[in-house]
Design an enzyme around this catalytic site. Structure first.
Site, mmCIF file in Angstrom:
data_model
loop_
_atom_site.group_PDB
_atom_site.id
_atom_site.type_symbol
_atom_site.label_atom_id
_atom_site.label_comp_id
_atom_site.label_asym_id
_atom_site.label_seq_id
_atom_site.Cartn_x
_atom_site.Cartn_y
_atom_site.Cartn_z
ATOM 1 N N ARG A 146 41.692 3.557 11.746
ATOM 2 C CA ARG A 146 41.463 2.287 11.054
ATOM 3 C C ARG A 146 42.498 2.155 9.933
ATOM 4 O O ARG A 146 42.604 3.035 9.075
ATOM 5 C CB ARG A 146 40.052 2.233 10.477
ATOM 6 C CG ARG A 146 39.770 0.975 9.670
ATOM 7 C CD ARG A 146 38.343 0.973 9.139
ATOM 8 N NE ARG A 146 38.111 -0.195 8.283
ATOM 9 C CZ ARG A 146 37.906 -0.160 6.975
ATOM 10 N NH1 ARG A 146 37.895 1.021 6.336
ATOM 11 N NH2 ARG A 146 37.715 -1.260 6.285
ATOM 12 N N HIS A 185 42.610 -5.816 2.705
ATOM 13 C CA HIS A 185 41.974 -4.678 2.036
ATOM 14 C C HIS A 185 42.343 -4.729 0.551
ATOM 15 O O HIS A 185 43.181 -3.971 0.073
ATOM 16 C CB HIS A 185 42.446 -3.368 2.683
ATOM 17 C CG HIS A 185 41.602 -2.180 2.370
ATOM 18 N ND1 HIS A 185 40.942 -1.443 3.333
ATOM 19 C CD2 HIS A 185 41.301 -1.575 1.195
ATOM 20 C CE1 HIS A 185 40.286 -0.442 2.768
ATOM 21 N NE2 HIS A 185 40.501 -0.498 1.455
ATOM 22 N N GLU A 205 35.112 -4.556 2.593
ATOM 23 C CA GLU A 205 34.197 -4.636 1.451
ATOM 24 C C GLU A 205 34.225 -6.011 0.791
ATOM 25 O O GLU A 205 34.503 -6.151 -0.405
ATOM 26 C CB GLU A 205 34.492 -3.534 0.436
ATOM 27 C CG GLU A 205 34.226 -2.146 0.979
ATOM 28 C CD GLU A 205 34.366 -1.042 -0.058
ATOM 29 O OE1 GLU A 205 34.769 -1.329 -1.209
ATOM 30 O OE2 GLU A 205 34.069 0.116 0.294
ATOM 31 N N ASN A 249 30.771 0.492 4.932
ATOM 32 C CA ASN A 249 31.290 1.617 4.156
ATOM 33 C C ASN A 249 30.130 2.211 3.375
ATOM 34 O O ASN A 249 29.532 1.534 2.527
ATOM 35 C CB ASN A 249 32.383 1.157 3.185
ATOM 36 C CG ASN A 249 33.625 0.671 3.892
ATOM 37 O OD1 ASN A 249 33.739 0.767 5.113
ATOM 38 N ND2 ASN A 249 34.567 0.137 3.149
ATOM 39 N N TYR A 265 28.452 5.735 1.359
ATOM 40 C CA TYR A 265 28.715 7.033 0.753
ATOM 41 C C TYR A 265 27.483 7.689 0.138
ATOM 42 O O TYR A 265 27.463 8.908 -0.026
ATOM 43 C CB TYR A 265 29.780 6.904 -0.348
ATOM 44 C CG TYR A 265 31.155 6.562 0.163
ATOM 45 C CD1 TYR A 265 32.066 7.561 0.487
ATOM 46 C CD2 TYR A 265 31.551 5.241 0.334
ATOM 47 C CE1 TYR A 265 33.329 7.247 0.963
ATOM 48 C CE2 TYR A 265 32.810 4.919 0.814
ATOM 49 C CZ TYR A 265 33.700 5.932 1.129
ATOM 50 O OH TYR A 265 34.955 5.619 1.610
ATOM 51 N N GLU A 269 33.780 3.585 6.728
ATOM 52 C CA GLU A 269 34.147 4.587 5.715
ATOM 53 C C GLU A 269 32.941 5.444 5.418
ATOM 54 O O GLU A 269 31.824 4.941 5.256
ATOM 55 C CB GLU A 269 34.625 3.936 4.410
ATOM 56 C CG GLU A 269 35.963 3.261 4.478
ATOM 57 C CD GLU A 269 36.420 2.745 3.113
ATOM 58 O OE1 GLU A 269 35.909 3.247 2.074
ATOM 59 O OE2 GLU A 269 37.271 1.851 3.069
#
Length: 511
Positions: free
Chosen positions: A110, A154, A200, A342, A344, A401
């Protein structure tokens, strides 16, 4: 001794032996109980890793490229970090990097296209050198059997458009983005079958226009030490997200009308998402947790699935959030083939409804919550994926991500990243077995790229930024991921935690 920057993928038991040979320092062997392998995932499920243009390419002012808002932000007096002028020098080292991807066993990569490299003035003439670069990267990937997954934006809008009409604050950006997307579909769509319009999208609006932590660094309410010299945190984030949603829908409509039949690709959008857990069992905290989901994810995804913003977002934002016309709502609805996520961390949510009493509110105040970390993160990915399946009509999901930040000290021992990747991938597999429509997983990041988080890196490969050649060195996580992708680590295996693998030792090994 000559340097060779590729390596043969290794099983972890063999890795343990080699590490012992390379390093006489302190060792600790820990046993991880892994009950899954690559073969437990569907054959069409893809595993990869990712980067973004500004964070990896460098060559910021070469071959016709003009500045983006990320160039400007990283060079501004309000920003105390590094910049991406050279970054990993991926612009010149892409062949070497694709070879590393193949050696690692990546099935997909990606990356993003720099709008200001491809169309330096934001609109109009295409830069032939920029066009050739991305053609070369795509061809190199395909030639090594790696799927290209491309993000169009991005965080790096051309600075010329920011200067001309304040970028995403203007509806003019919708027109220019659609024209840029058209060039990408036309030039690369015969080989690229996975398009993401925005990375995002929620954080572009929040971090870039509310907190001032990301390009273009606009805000009016002091948060996280941001020192913005322009902006309005109360309404600009809502305006920006609104225009980006319209730009996504416009690009998706163009793709489906003009290109999809021949190219057979798919188009989606990406959001950042925590998994939220109530701080307590109180009704207020439970309601606040759902409110956090609606503001973080629903704000972007609801219009693309249902045609409008969530009710609580409209209620709390009031007149500060724009409204969609009936025509806009119609072409927004159903404009994603997939959702990129994404993810985390998992966070606790506590109600803070008192913030709604503040007259000069931003998104965080409209959300009316307090956030706190503390819960083990792995299970949260499964719960997030199952939540998205339930709420958003079984929309296809890519984990775009996922990873862990570790200090950029030069140590190649990142056992904590190995443990985290193992935990998250196992959690994702549990969600898949429970019916979640997950199509792929990408670690962040393939290399130690330029990061806003000063002193932290996410890469599977260490990049020596003090070396003019930006040499790459595999970390323990690169070996683990390679072994997983090649089907060599199931059930119990040993992971060696090394006090430090010196770069000198690693250079000797990969020579």
């Amino acid at each position: 001794m000559a340097q060779k920057l590729s390596y043969l993928p290794l099983s972890l038991p063999l890795l343990c032996f080699l590490v012992l040979m390379m390093n006489s320092g302190e060792l600790r062997v820990c046993s991880l109980d892994q009950k899954f392998s690559r073969d437990d995932f569907p054959s069409d499920f893809v595993f990869g890793s990712g980067t973004s243009a500004y964070q990896v390419e460098g060559a910021a002012f070469e071959d016709g490229k003009k500045p983006s808002i990320w160039d400007n932000f990283s060079h501004s007096g309000n920003w105390q970090g590094d910049n991406g002028d050279i970054a990993c020098d991926g612009y010149h080292k892409y062949k070497e990097d694709v070879q590393l991807m193949m050696d690692t066993g990546l099935e997909a990569y990606r990356f993003s296209i720099s709008w200001s490299r491809l169309i330096p003035n934001g609109r109009g003439l295409v830069n032939p050198k920029g066009l050739q670069y991305y053609n070369n990267v795509i061809d190199e990937l395909i030639g090594h059997g790696i799927q290209p997954h491309v993000t169009l934006s991005h965080f790096d809008l051309p600075q010329v458009l920011e200067d001309e009409y304040e970028g995403w604050l203007s509806r003019k950006a919708v027109r220019d983005f659609t024209a840029y997307a058209n060039v990408c579909f036309r030039e690369f769509g015969d080989r690229v079958f996975h398009w993401t319009t925005f990375n995002e999208a929620n954080m572009v609006a929040m971090a870039g226009y509310d907190m001032g932590m990301m390009p273009p660094g606009r805000c009016s309410i002091s948060l996280f030490g941001s020192n913005c010299d322009k902006g309005n945190s109360s309404y600009e984030p809502y305006t920006v997200a609104h225009n980006m949603l319209l730009a996504h829908a416009s690009a998706a409509r163009l793709y489906k009308k003009k290109y999809k039949a021949a190219q057979q690709g798919s188009i989606g959008i990406n959001v950042f998402s925590y998994w939220f857990v109530p701080y307590s069992n109180s009704v207020a905290d439970v309601i606040a947790t759902q409110r956090a989901n609606e503001f973080y994810v629903g704000w972007i995804v609801n219009p693309l699935v249902f045609g409008d913003y969530p009710g609580i977002v409209k209620k709390n934002a009031g007149t500060r959030i724009p409204a969609f016309t009936n025509a806009e709502s119609k072409y927004l609805k159903g404009s994603i083939d997939f959702l990129g996520v994404n993810h985390y961390a998992t966070t606790y949510i506590k109600d803070r409804s008192s913030s709604l009493d503040t007259d000069n509110r931003d998104i965080m105040a409209d959300m009316a919550i307090e956030m706190a970390y503390g819960r083990s993160p792995y299970k949260g990915l499964q719960e997030l994926l199952e939540y998205l399946k339930h709420v958003y009509k079984d929309t296809s999901i890519y984990i775009h991500e996922n990873g862990k930040a570790t200090p950029s000290t030069g140590s190649l021992n990142d056992t904590s990243r190995v443990e985290l990747m193992q935990g998250f991938i196992g959690s994702m597999l549990d969600a898949l077995r429970n019916g979640a429509n997950v199509k792929g997983y990408f670690s962040w990041s393939f290399l130690d790229v330029f990061e806003i988080m000063i002193g932290s890196k996410f890469g599977l490969y260490y990049v020596d930024f003090d070396d003019k050649d930006r040499r790459r060195y595999p970390k323990l996580s690169a070996y683990w991921y390679s072994s997983f992708l090649n089907g060599r680590n199931k059930n119990k295996y040993n992971v060696v935690e090394i006090k430090d693998i010196s770069l000198d030792s690693q250079q000797s090994y990969i020579s």
